[in-house]
Every structure is written in structure tokens, then in C-alpha cells.
Write an enzyme that holds these catalytic residues in place. Sequence first.
Site, mmCIF file in Angstrom:
data_model
loop_
_atom_site.group_PDB
_atom_site.id
_atom_site.type_symbol
_atom_site.label_atom_id
_atom_site.label_comp_id
_atom_site.label_asym_id
_atom_site.label_seq_id
_atom_site.Cartn_x
_atom_site.Cartn_y
_atom_site.Cartn_z
ATOM 1 N N LEU A 154 0.841 -1.197 0.000
ATOM 2 C CA LEU A 154 0.000 0.000 0.000
ATOM 3 C C LEU A 154 0.874 1.243 0.000
ATOM 4 C CD1 LEU A 154 -2.783 -1.071 2.529
ATOM 5 C CD2 LEU A 154 -3.028 -0.793 0.048
ATOM 6 N N ASP A 192 10.425 2.174 1.269
ATOM 7 C CA ASP A 192 9.219 1.627 1.896
ATOM 8 C C ASP A 192 9.351 0.118 2.044
ATOM 9 O OD1 ASP A 192 6.744 1.618 3.140
ATOM 10 O OD2 ASP A 192 5.611 1.533 1.274
#
EC number: 3.5.2.3
Length: 342
Positions: free
Chosen positions: A218, A246
Site C-alpha cells: 500500500l 518503503d
Amino acid sequence: MTTLTITRPDDWHLHLRDGDVLTDTVRDSGRYNGRALIMPNLVPPVITTEQALSYRERIQAVNSSNTFAPIMSLYLTEKTTSDEIRKAKATGYIVAAKLYPAGATTNSDSGVSDVQKVYPILKTMQEEGMLLLIHGEVTTHDIDIFDREKTFLDTVLAPIVNDFPELKIVLEHITTKDAADFVKNAGPNVAATITAHHLLFNRNHMLVGGIKPHFYCLPILKRNTHQLALIEAATSGSPKFFLGTDSAPHSKEKKEAACGCAGSYTAHASIELYTEVFENEGKLDNLEAFASFNGPDFYNLPRNTDTITLVKEAWITPETMSFGNDVVVPIRAGEAVEWLVK
């Protein structure tokens, strides 16, 4: 043999998790990064200065690299105070606060439901020079998951940028052409991080020929037209875009499940994967700016002074890697990575 020497890179968006897994995650990220900005979405979230400093101590306790340093962030909530922001800024170790829309991603339930409620805190951050990091997705159920980033730009981010022109903002892990264009067209106080997996993959990789849970992250992977726009932005040489992996590990068991967790693990080979992208675009000359210069310049921090050397030498990614008492399946598991840090 082809080699490439660049200033030591930094990772401006990293999840290390906590507890016994830190030994593994810190080892992988500390292998060649100079600094990493550590995300605060633990359970419970890192909402106070004391919690951030304690988390930093736990990271440093297992950090065997003399070239790697964690940089900390606070988890922004509707109860965060201006005094907490000032206190955090004064430590010298905490440089940013992260805005998670409530429910947008892993461990974001304590996030912000109404951005207007944190406007007084954003004003303090603007005054103190504390950066605002944003997970840019709306979370209302009537908005399709593939449209949540674009909707956020129009309804949430644009007003923040307009109302706080001196606040430095990083739109994290952008995934759409819309976000890349927004950052390009915004003023000099708006920048973005881009992950290796959003440059290398699109939603076809995740969905065609069977569901690939290790590509599920996400914001979710988008169609290839968005992927191409991200590649153009990352490799363009623009100072507004910089490296943020990330990298977000979950155990193999939690990923390969009926309701699998969101997050892809790339810390084992992040700079090598980015290098592939830049090489494929004929833009290796721009890799150093993206990986090593643009981030510290935006954060008003010194660039690293030492270097790393990459060699064009293929190696096979392990099928699994140690993750505390479990294992994590890294991106490119069992497949070749074309570059190697020597």
C-alpha cells in the site's frame, strides 16, 4: 567488468519493525545505506519523543555498521501537541512527523481522520522546520483502492500545500502519474519518495497468472502507464524525487494468507534494484542524485562523504531470509538481481 561508484545512499522511508526482527532488518538496511528515516507505525505507534528515542536505542543496540544511522519520526495523531513537536525537534534525532490517514495502511488505526484537526500542529511544524511526511491516500470506502491516491491529492494535499506554503512536505511512496505531476508542479517545499518496487512492477505482476502476495503493498501497484510516469520522474534528475524504499517486511506466513498483510521487502537489494531501473533507462548518471543527494538536500542535512561501488554482476536472491524467529520472502526471491554492491 562494469562498475559504478556513487556517494553512499540514504533510505528516506524505511520500516524496520521492532523486537527480535531488528537484528535482521537493521543488518540488511545498514549494509550500504548511510542513513534511513524510520517509520513510526509500530504497535503501539511512536507518538512521543520518548518513544522515538527509545526505539532509536533499540535499533542502535543491534546496529553493527559504523556507517549507518537511523533518523527518527513521530506518528502524527489528532492528540499530538505543539509542545511535543518542539520537544522532538530539539533532540536533533527526530526530523519529521508522519501523517497516516486512519486505516490507510499497516498499523494506521491511530492515524488522522480529519486533517483540519491537526492544522495547529502543522503550523507549529512549519515554524519549527519539522518536515511533514504523508501517506497520500484517502480511506473512505466509496473510493476505489486504485483511485485513493489521486483523490487524496485533490481533496487533502492541495489544501495543505496552499495553507502551509513554508512547510516542507514529502509525499511518500508515490504510485501514480497524478502524484508525480503534482509534485513537479508544486513549489520547492514539496518532494516525493519513490520505491524500487513501484518502479519495477505494476499491477499485472501482482495479478496475472495467479495472485502474487509478495507484490501486495500500500499504496497498491497501479497500471503500467503510472509505472512509466514514476520511472520518468525518478530518473529525470529532478531534485524533487529521491530514494525511499518503503521496505516493509512481514513474515512469510502473514503474507501468504487468506487476508495477507501489505508490504514488500526490498532492503536486501534496494540500491541494486534501483540501479537496474536507471540502467534500463540509460540514466545511470542520474542515480547518484536520486539515491544520495536529493534526500539530504531536501532535509537540509549534509550529504554522505564516503562512497559505495556497484558491480554489474548477477546474483540470485534467496528464496527466504531470516526475520527474527520467522522468515521473510524478499522481492525477486529465487531470481537474479543484475547489480551487486562490493
